[in-house]
Design a protein around this motif. Structure first.
Motif, PDB file in Angstrom:
ATOM      1  N   VAL A 111      60.206  62.188  26.969  1.00 55.03           N
ATOM      2  CA  VAL A 111      58.899  61.572  26.712  1.00 55.03           C
ATOM      3  C   VAL A 111      57.889  62.563  26.142  1.00 55.03           C
ATOM      4  CG1 VAL A 111      56.900  60.437  27.770  1.00 55.03           C
ATOM      5  CG2 VAL A 111      59.212  59.690  28.356  1.00 55.03           C
ATOM      6  N   PRO A 112      57.695  63.744  26.748  1.00 55.02           N
ATOM      7  CA  PRO A 112      56.763  64.722  26.147  1.00 55.02           C
ATOM      8  C   PRO A 112      57.194  65.187  24.762  1.00 55.02           C
ATOM      9  CG  PRO A 112      57.205  65.282  28.424  1.00 55.02           C
ATOM     10  CD  PRO A 112      58.186  64.210  28.050  1.00 55.02           C
ATOM     11  N   LEU A 113      58.500  65.407  24.573  1.00 58.44           N
ATOM     12  CA  LEU A 113      58.981  65.811  23.254  1.00 58.44           C
ATOM     13  C   LEU A 113      58.685  64.735  22.213  1.00 58.44           C
ATOM     14  CD1 LEU A 113      62.481  67.370  24.119  1.00 58.44           C
ATOM     15  CD2 LEU A 113      60.482  68.582  23.226  1.00 58.44           C
ATOM     16  N   LEU A 114      58.929  63.490  22.593  1.00 55.77           N
ATOM     17  CA  LEU A 114      58.666  62.376  21.683  1.00 55.77           C
ATOM     18  C   LEU A 114      57.181  62.278  21.356  1.00 55.77           C
ATOM     19  CD1 LEU A 114      59.609  59.889  20.137  1.00 55.77           C
ATOM     20  CD2 LEU A 114      59.401  58.570  22.261  1.00 55.77           C
ATOM     21  N   CYS A 115      56.344  62.389  22.371  1.00 54.34           N
ATOM     22  CA  CYS A 115      54.893  62.308  22.164  1.00 54.34           C
ATOM     23  C   CYS A 115      54.406  63.437  21.263  1.00 54.34           C
ATOM     24  CB  CYS A 115      54.169  62.361  23.513  1.00 54.34           C
ATOM     25  SG  CYS A 115      54.392  60.896  24.540  1.00 54.34           S
ATOM     26  N   CYS A 116      54.904  64.642  21.507  1.00 59.46           N
ATOM     27  CA  CYS A 116      54.502  65.796  20.681  1.00 59.46           C
ATOM     28  C   CYS A 116      54.962  65.626  19.240  1.00 59.46           C
ATOM     29  CB  CYS A 116      55.083  67.083  21.265  1.00 59.46           C
ATOM     30  SG  CYS A 116      54.326  67.617  22.815  1.00 59.46           S
ATOM     31  N   ASN A 117      56.188  65.168  19.053  1.00 58.00           N
ATOM     32  CA  ASN A 117      56.707  64.993  17.703  1.00 58.00           C
ATOM     33  C   ASN A 117      55.953  63.906  16.948  1.00 58.00           C
ATOM     34  OD1 ASN A 117      58.599  67.015  17.941  1.00 58.00           O
ATOM     35  ND2 ASN A 117      60.255  65.658  18.586  1.00 58.00           N
ATOM     36  N   ILE A 118      55.636  62.826  17.644  1.00 52.49           N
ATOM     37  CA  ILE A 118      54.846  61.758  17.020  1.00 52.49           C
ATOM     38  C   ILE A 118      53.460  62.275  16.648  1.00 52.49           C
ATOM     39  CG2 ILE A 118      53.704  59.540  17.441  1.00 52.49           C
ATOM     40  CD1 ILE A 118      56.115  58.744  19.136  1.00 52.49           C
ATOM     41  N   TRP A 119      52.849  63.001  17.546  1.00 52.89           N
ATOM     42  CA  TRP A 119      51.511  63.548  17.299  1.00 52.89           C
ATOM     43  C   TRP A 119      51.501  64.439  16.059  1.00 52.89           C
ATOM     44  CZ3 TRP A 119      46.560  62.989  18.546  1.00 52.89           C
ATOM     45  CH2 TRP A 119      45.672  64.041  18.292  1.00 52.89           C
ATOM     46  N   GLN A 120      52.489  65.317  15.953  1.00 50.07           N
ATOM     47  CA  GLN A 120      52.528  66.248  14.831  1.00 50.07           C
ATOM     48  C   GLN A 120      52.788  65.550  13.502  1.00 50.07           C
ATOM     49  OE1 GLN A 120      54.351  70.398  16.011  1.00 50.07           O
ATOM     50  NE2 GLN A 120      55.425  68.820  17.153  1.00 50.07           N
ATOM     51  N   ILE A 121      53.757  64.643  13.484  1.00 51.16           N
ATOM     52  CA  ILE A 121      54.104  63.990  12.224  1.00 51.16           C
ATOM     53  C   ILE A 121      52.987  63.074  11.744  1.00 51.16           C
ATOM     54  CG2 ILE A 121      55.225  61.880  13.081  1.00 51.16           C
ATOM     55  CD1 ILE A 121      56.597  64.186  10.322  1.00 51.16           C
ATOM     56  N   MET A 122      52.226  62.488  12.690  1.00 48.75           N
ATOM     57  CA  MET A 122      51.140  61.595  12.309  1.00 48.75           C
ATOM     58  C   MET A 122      49.867  62.359  11.945  1.00 48.75           C
ATOM     59  SD  MET A 122      52.490  58.696  12.233  1.00 48.75           S
ATOM     60  CE  MET A 122      50.994  57.781  11.857  1.00 48.75           C
ATOM     61  N   LYS A 123      49.791  63.613  12.335  1.00 47.10           N
ATOM     62  CA  LYS A 123      48.615  64.420  12.017  1.00 47.10           C
ATOM     63  C   LYS A 123      48.791  65.252  10.753  1.00 47.10           C
ATOM     64  CE  LYS A 123      45.343  63.707  15.021  1.00 47.10           C
ATOM     65  NZ  LYS A 123      43.977  63.343  14.590  1.00 47.10           N
ATOM     66  N   LEU A 124      50.033  65.490  10.354  1.00 44.16           N
ATOM     67  CA  LEU A 124      50.298  66.418   9.270  1.00 44.16           C
ATOM     68  C   LEU A 124      49.593  66.052   7.969  1.00 44.16           C
ATOM     69  CD1 LEU A 124      51.762  68.917   8.256  1.00 44.16           C
ATOM     70  CD2 LEU A 124      53.718  67.445   7.693  1.00 44.16           C
ATOM     71  N   HIS A 125      49.748  64.809   7.522  1.00 42.89           N
ATOM     72  CA  HIS A 125      49.162  64.444   6.226  1.00 42.89           C
ATOM     73  C   HIS A 125      47.642  64.485   6.249  1.00 42.89           C
ATOM     74  CE1 HIS A 125      49.333  60.593   8.448  1.00 42.89           C
ATOM     75  NE2 HIS A 125      48.269  60.245   7.737  1.00 42.89           N
ATOM     76  N   LYS A 126      47.050  64.303   7.431  1.00 36.66           N
ATOM     77  CA  LYS A 126      45.599  64.383   7.545  1.00 36.66           C
ATOM     78  C   LYS A 126      45.122  65.830   7.461  1.00 36.66           C
ATOM     79  CE  LYS A 126      45.347  60.235  10.446  1.00 36.66           C
ATOM     80  NZ  LYS A 126      44.964  59.689  11.769  1.00 36.66           N
ATOM     81  N   LEU A 127      45.917  66.729   8.049  1.00 37.34           N
ATOM     82  CA  LEU A 127      45.524  68.132   8.070  1.00 37.34           C
ATOM     83  C   LEU A 127      45.717  68.813   6.723  1.00 37.34           C
ATOM     84  CD1 LEU A 127      46.919  69.232  11.551  1.00 37.34           C
ATOM     85  CD2 LEU A 127      44.565  68.679  10.946  1.00 37.34           C
ATOM     86  N   VAL A 128      46.759  68.408   5.989  1.00 39.38           N
ATOM     87  CA  VAL A 128      46.984  69.036   4.687  1.00 39.38           C
ATOM     88  C   VAL A 128      46.246  68.313   3.576  1.00 39.38           C
ATOM     89  CG1 VAL A 128      49.227  69.933   5.380  1.00 39.38           C
ATOM     90  CG2 VAL A 128      49.099  67.719   4.221  1.00 39.38           C
ATOM     91  N   GLY A 129      45.670  67.155   3.906  1.00 46.22           N
ATOM     92  CA  GLY A 129      44.839  66.439   2.945  1.00 46.22           C
ATOM     93  C   GLY A 129      45.585  65.907   1.758  1.00 46.22           C
ATOM     94  N   LYS A 130      46.815  65.427   1.999  1.00 48.72           N
ATOM     95  CA  LYS A 130      47.623  64.909   0.895  1.00 48.72           C
ATOM     96  C   LYS A 130      48.167  63.538   1.284  1.00 48.72           C
ATOM     97  CE  LYS A 130      50.206  67.782  -1.412  1.00 48.72           C
ATOM     98  NZ  LYS A 130      51.258  68.774  -1.743  1.00 48.72           N
ATOM     99  N   LYS A 131      47.385  62.513   1.116  1.00 55.20           N
ATOM    100  CA  LYS A 131      47.774  61.181   1.535  1.00 55.20           C
ATOM    101  C   LYS A 131      49.006  60.669   0.809  1.00 55.20           C
ATOM    102  CE  LYS A 131      46.087  56.485   2.175  1.00 55.20           C
ATOM    103  NZ  LYS A 131      44.966  55.543   2.060  1.00 55.20           N
ATOM    104  N   GLN A 132      49.106  60.988  -0.467  1.00 52.34           N
ATOM    105  CA  GLN A 132      50.222  60.468  -1.237  1.00 52.34           C
ATOM    106  C   GLN A 132      51.366  61.462  -1.362  1.00 52.34           C
ATOM    107  OE1 GLN A 132      50.358  57.344  -2.073  1.00 52.34           O
ATOM    108  NE2 GLN A 132      48.348  57.059  -1.191  1.00 52.34           N
TER     109      GLN A 132
END
Length: 206
Positions: free
Chosen positions: A180-201
């Protein structure tokens, strides 16, 4: 070398501020999700066990982040080596299927003496695959359709690999508290990545 250089340049888009944010928020996600999972499974836990679970969650979050950046590296190298369009996506789906079957068949074969039945060992991979498909759908809606396959691969395959220690124990409690923690962390990272790098497309980050 060119592929690795591109990877480094892309990762640099995660500037110090963004990387610090991702690192510490992922730590928090891992610790809190582990703690909540432990309390849901056993509300009578004493403070020592709670502290141990909290620290374990921090450790799981670090493992998750290692897996996250390892997959990003793998993704860039694979795209540099496999030039045929769509082939890397096909390979990822093959690996997803292999992982799904291996988790069920190998665990059933190894722990056959427990008489749990093959369906019992199918619950975790089925639920994780469903969650992976859903998160991939959300990710692709937020970015583009190219993100679907890599997201399924990362959430399902990488999470399974990271959770191998608990899967080998064949203990439901330890498996849930780790997965559960691994899944939550992985979801958090993958869903935050495009926002942090500023590349929606972007279709190479995921």
């Amino acid at each position: 070398m060119k592929t690795i250089a591109i990877y480094i340049l892309e990762v640099k888009r995660l500037n110090l501020k963004n990387y610090t944010y991702l690192f510490f928020t992922t730590l928090l996600v891992g610790a809190v999700s582990a703690l909540l999972t432990g309390l849901v499974l056993d509300p009578t836990l004493d403070i020592k066990v709670i502290s141990l679970i909290f620290l374990s969650g921090l450790m799981f979050s670090v493992l998750s982040q290692m897996g996250f950046f390892a997959y990003m590296m793998l993704n860039y190298i694979a795209k540099g080596m496999i030039t045929k369009k769509g082939m890397w996506e096909i390979i990822q789906w093959i690996l997803i299927v292999i992982t799904f079957l291996d988790v069920i068949i190998l665990r059933y074969s190894f722990f056959e003496e427990n008489n749990a039945g093959i369906l019992a060992y199918s619950i975790l991979p089925v639920l994780l695959l469903i969650a992976s498909l859903f998160i991939a759908w959300v990710k692709s809606k937020a970015t583009n359709f190219h993100a679907f396959t890599p997201t399924v691969f990362f959430i399902f395959v990488v999470t399974m690999i990271e959770a191998v220690p608990s899967l080998r124990d064949n203990n439901e409690y330890s498996t849930i508290v780790m997965v559960v923690p691994l899944l939550c962390c992985n979801i958090w990272q993958i869903m935050k990545l495009h926002k942090l790098v500023g590349k929606k497309q972007n279709n190479t980050q995921q």
